[in-house]
Design an enzyme around this catalytic site. Structure first.
Site, PDB file in Angstrom:
ATOM      1  N   PHE A 133       0.854  -1.185   0.000  1.00 41.42           N
ATOM      2  CA  PHE A 133       0.000   0.000   0.000  1.00 41.42           C
ATOM      3  C   PHE A 133       0.890   1.235   0.000  1.00 41.42           C
ATOM      4  CE2 PHE A 133      -2.562   3.056   2.572  1.00 41.42           C
ATOM      5  CZ  PHE A 133      -3.705   3.083   1.811  1.00 41.42           C
ATOM      6  N   GLY A 257      -7.019  -0.820   8.822  1.00 34.47           N
ATOM      7  CA  GLY A 257      -5.618  -0.964   9.207  1.00 34.47           C
ATOM      8  C   GLY A 257      -5.414  -0.647  10.684  1.00 34.47           C
ATOM      9  N   GLY A 355      18.450  -7.212  34.237  1.00 31.00           N
ATOM     10  CA  GLY A 355      19.555  -7.100  33.276  1.00 31.00           C
ATOM     11  C   GLY A 355      19.316  -7.952  32.046  1.00 31.00           C
ATOM     12  N   GLU A 378       0.115   3.676  10.427  1.00 23.58           N
ATOM     13  CA  GLU A 378      -1.372   3.736  10.336  1.00 23.58           C
ATOM     14  C   GLU A 378      -1.919   4.897  11.146  1.00 23.58           C
ATOM     15  OE1 GLU A 378      -3.087   1.253   8.634  1.00 23.58           O
ATOM     16  OE2 GLU A 378      -1.391  -0.104   8.347  1.00 23.58           O
TER      17      GLU A 378
HETATM   18  C1  LIG Z   1       7.949  -0.094   9.598  1.00 26.11           C
HETATM   19  C2  LIG Z   1       7.109   0.884   8.844  1.00 26.11           C
HETATM   20  C3  LIG Z   1       6.151   0.410   7.957  1.00 26.11           C
HETATM   21  C4  LIG Z   1       5.373   1.301   7.211  1.00 26.11           C
HETATM   22  N1  LIG Z   1       4.504   0.830   6.262  1.00 26.11           N
HETATM   23  C5  LIG Z   1       3.883   1.706   5.428  1.00 26.11           C
HETATM   24  C6  LIG Z   1       3.114   1.230   4.306  1.00 26.11           C
HETATM   25  O1  LIG Z   1       2.977   0.021   4.092  1.00 26.11           O
HETATM   26  N2  LIG Z   1       2.536   2.146   3.486  1.00 26.11           N
HETATM   27  C7  LIG Z   1       2.649   3.488   3.699  1.00 26.11           C
HETATM   28  O2  LIG Z   1       2.102   4.253   2.903  1.00 26.11           O
HETATM   29  N3  LIG Z   1       3.366   3.971   4.752  1.00 26.11           N
HETATM   30  C8  LIG Z   1       3.994   3.111   5.601  1.00 26.11           C
HETATM   31  N4  LIG Z   1       4.750   3.585   6.649  1.00 26.11           N
HETATM   32  C9  LIG Z   1       4.832   5.018   6.873  1.00 26.11           C
HETATM   33  C10 LIG Z   1       4.095   5.482   8.136  1.00 26.11           C
HETATM   34  O3  LIG Z   1       2.704   5.358   7.962  1.00 26.11           O
HETATM   35  C11 LIG Z   1       4.546   6.921   8.427  1.00 26.11           C
HETATM   36  O4  LIG Z   1       5.896   6.856   8.827  1.00 26.11           O
HETATM   37  C12 LIG Z   1       3.697   7.582   9.472  1.00 26.11           C
HETATM   38  O5  LIG Z   1       2.398   7.843   8.968  1.00 26.11           O
HETATM   39  C13 LIG Z   1       4.297   8.919   9.959  1.00 26.11           C
HETATM   40  O6  LIG Z   1       4.664   9.729   8.903  1.00 26.11           O
HETATM   41  P1  LIG Z   1       6.148  10.366   8.881  1.00 26.11           P
HETATM   42  O7  LIG Z   1       7.111   9.239   9.108  1.00 26.11           O
HETATM   43  O8  LIG Z   1       6.286  11.158   7.647  1.00 26.11           O
HETATM   44  O9  LIG Z   1       6.175  11.279  10.138  1.00 26.11           O
HETATM   45  P2  LIG Z   1       5.813  12.873  10.169  1.00 26.11           P
HETATM   46  O10 LIG Z   1       4.505  13.099   9.513  1.00 26.11           O
HETATM   47  O11 LIG Z   1       7.018  13.583   9.657  1.00 26.11           O
HETATM   48  O12 LIG Z   1       5.679  13.073  11.714  1.00 26.11           O
HETATM   49  C14 LIG Z   1       6.787  13.306  12.587  1.00 26.11           C
HETATM   50  C15 LIG Z   1       6.229  13.616  13.985  1.00 26.11           C
HETATM   51  O13 LIG Z   1       5.416  14.790  13.937  1.00 26.11           O
HETATM   52  C16 LIG Z   1       4.137  14.516  14.456  1.00 26.11           C
HETATM   53  N5  LIG Z   1       3.163  15.318  13.735  1.00 26.11           N
HETATM   54  C17 LIG Z   1       2.970  15.425  12.390  1.00 26.11           C
HETATM   55  N6  LIG Z   1       1.967  16.265  12.122  1.00 26.11           N
HETATM   56  C18 LIG Z   1       1.499  16.711  13.321  1.00 26.11           C
HETATM   57  C19 LIG Z   1       0.463  17.605  13.713  1.00 26.11           C
HETATM   58  N7  LIG Z   1      -0.331  18.210  12.819  1.00 26.11           N
HETATM   59  N8  LIG Z   1       0.278  17.823  15.035  1.00 26.11           N
HETATM   60  C20 LIG Z   1       1.048  17.205  15.963  1.00 26.11           C
HETATM   61  N9  LIG Z   1       2.041  16.351  15.656  1.00 26.11           N
HETATM   62  C21 LIG Z   1       2.262  16.102  14.342  1.00 26.11           C
HETATM   63  C22 LIG Z   1       3.932  13.025  14.254  1.00 26.11           C
HETATM   64  O14 LIG Z   1       2.975  12.489  15.169  1.00 26.11           O
HETATM   65  C23 LIG Z   1       5.327  12.503  14.521  1.00 26.11           C
HETATM   66  O15 LIG Z   1       5.505  12.390  15.916  1.00 26.11           O
HETATM   67  C24 LIG Z   1       5.531   2.705   7.414  1.00 26.11           C
HETATM   68  C25 LIG Z   1       6.484   3.173   8.314  1.00 26.11           C
HETATM   69  C26 LIG Z   1       7.284   2.287   8.997  1.00 26.11           C
HETATM   70  C27 LIG Z   1       8.357   2.847   9.893  1.00 26.11           C
END
Ligand SMILES: Cc1cc2nc3c(=O)[nH]c(=O)nc-3n(C[C@H](O)[C@H](O)[C@H](O)COP(=O)(O)OP(=O)(O)OC[C@H]3O[C@@H](n4cnc5c(N)ncnc54)[C@H](O)[C@@H]3O)c2cc1C
Length: 401
Positions: A133, A257, A355, A378
């Site tokens: 996805f 999800g 530990g 998600e």
């Molecule tokens: C192991 C793994 C599997 C994944 N699988 C998929 C997948 O299959 N398909 C897919 O599409 N994605 C996938 N992802 C991506 C995942 O859904 C995103 O990493 C996640 O949605 C967060 O987005 P970001 O990493 O860009 O964080 P950011 O959006 O950059 O967020 C960084 C921080 O800022 C906070 N933040 C952001 N906006 C706000 C706001 N408005 N107010 C307050 N706090 C905020 C967030 O909560 C977070 O703490 C995966 C990620 C990982 C690590």
């Protein structure tokens, strides 16, 4: 919160209850007798052995939520969450390999696909083709509608040309098909109608995947980038045959999800707690098992209480989904509670192990690392808190204006 709202898909009776209970029992045994004993090998090799993936296919796990008329198990949400919860007692990679099939991909087909798309893709999911996805990108995660990937009309036909990069995509290195979210309009539109969804076979020319990313935990579950370089897809790859609906489909699929992640976090917390209870009975300090110490008991009891609360939330939100209620807020609440709860439980479990909890040789250390992602993907805890509050405030406003 208004739980009277009906979900557009209505209720789902699911699999016959007796048949389901037998399946759940069989799966519980499989997890205990086959999957858990194979964990050291899975973790060491960062790979689930092919014969286990084949067994999982034969058990029908890749098509759990596919309707029966397409060869799937046709589980309702209550049954689906229970199966995920049972699977999640073992290493998370086992759930991960089929999670997109039965979660977001099947859900997007159900919510948005044309009959022809369902007829094409449901049987492939059941057969065990692996789906991924593609929503997140290097420049957009929580703010997913800000994506840069584009789909433009193909000048040579009635199809589309996709360009962009998707990031952190679960199963991308193994996937046969991807559901790719892309902009079909340059400018952002209200209700994110600039985003559309495309069903893209991973062997389409122009698609490539990066090397699997090194991660904190969940070995043998792989994520990578997907690069789309002038990828030409036919017109019928557009989910639902309509532009501008992709974001809505993606968000509806994320409901499913979130329940899956909540159920997984709850199952994994139970696994970690069971291991702590065993360790506390085996490990001696000051001449007696540490389980006799009340401060250890407090950690065990707090974990039990919180897991019970998550299990109760799971039963409630899934029953509501099966009655056809709109569960947007409650699915988010369950995911936040279960994932944060799992984080607290695995932290206590490390403490109970002392530990040994810090050493890779014991399970507690990997439980701690594996659980961390549940609070991030998600929908991060923060994004879901905002979503829940938005609905609360909207309802307050409606009731008071
Ligand atoms: C192991 C793994 C599997 C994944 N699988 C998929 C997948 O299959 N398909 C897919 O599409 N994605 C996938 N992802 C991506 C995942 O859904 C995103 O990493 C996640 O949605 C967060 O987005 P970001 O990493 O860009 O964080 P950011 O959006 O950059 O967020 C960084 C921080 O800022 C906070 N933040 C952001 N906006 C706000 C706001 N408005 N107010 C307050 N706090 C905020 C967030 O909560 C977070 O703490 C995966 C990620 C990982 C690590």
């Amino acid at each position: 919160m208004n739980s009277e709202l009906k979900h557009p898909l209505g209720s789902n009776p699911g699999m016959d209850e007796d048949v389901f209970e037998q399946f759940a029992e069989q799966l519980t045994r499989y997890v205990r007798e086959r999957l858990i004993p194979a964990e050291p090998e899975v973790i060491e090799n960062d790979r689930i052995p092919d014969e286990i993936v084949d067994e999982m296919r034969e058990m029908g796990l890749f098509g759990l939520s596919v309707p029966e008329e397409y060869g799937g198990a046709g589980l309702n949400m209550t049954q689906y969450a229970r199966i995920v919860n049972i699977m999640a007692y073992a290493a998370p990679a086992y759930r991960s390999i089929f999670s997109i099939n039965v979660g977001m991909f099947a859900s997007a087909l159900k919510n948005g696909a044309t009959e022809a798309q369902r007829a094409e893709w449901y049987p492939k999911l059941v057969e065990g083709k692996i789906a991924c996805f593609g929503l997140t990108e290097p420049g957009s995660g929580s703010d997913s509608a800000a994506m840069a990937t584009t789909a433009t009309p193909d000048p040579d036909g009635n199809g589309w040309v996709l360009n962009g990069t998707k990031r952190y995509i679960t199963n991308a290195p193994h996937a046969d098909v991807a559901l790719i979210m892309a902009r079909t309009e340059k400018e952002a539109l209200p209700k994110n109608a600039h985003v559309s969804a495309f069903l893209v076979p991973m062997d389409t020319p122009g698609i490539s995947t990066g090397s699997p990313d090194k991660k904190m935990g969940q070995s043998a579950s792989h994520i990578s980038d997907i690069m789309l370089d002038d990828v030409k897809v036919p017109g019928d790859a557009l989910l639902g045959g309509e532009t501008g609906k992709g974001f809505r489909f993606a968000m509806q699929s994320l409901d499913n999800g979130r329940i899956s992640v909540g159920a997984a976090a709850t199952g994994y917390a139970r696994r970690a707690l069971d291991s702590a209870v065993r360790y506390a009975n085996e490990r001696k300090a000051f001449g007696e098992p540490i389980a006799r110490f009340q401060l250890i008991q407090a950690m065990l009891a707090d974990s039990e209480i919180e897991i019970y609360a998550a299990e109760a939330m799971m039963a409630d939100v899934t029953a509501r989904a099966d009655r056809g209620e709109n569960i947007l807020v409650k699915a988010a609440a369950f995911k936040v509670f279960a994932s944060e709860m799992c984080g607290r439980v695995v932290d206590r479990v490390v403490q109970v192990y002392g530990g040994a909890g810090y050493l890779a040789e014991y399970d507690a250390e990997r439980f701690y690392r594996d659980a961390r992602i549940y609070r991030i993907y998600e929908g991060t805890t923060q994004i879901l808190q905002l979503q829940i509050a938005k609905h609360m405030l909207r309802e307050w406003e409606a009731a008071n204006s």
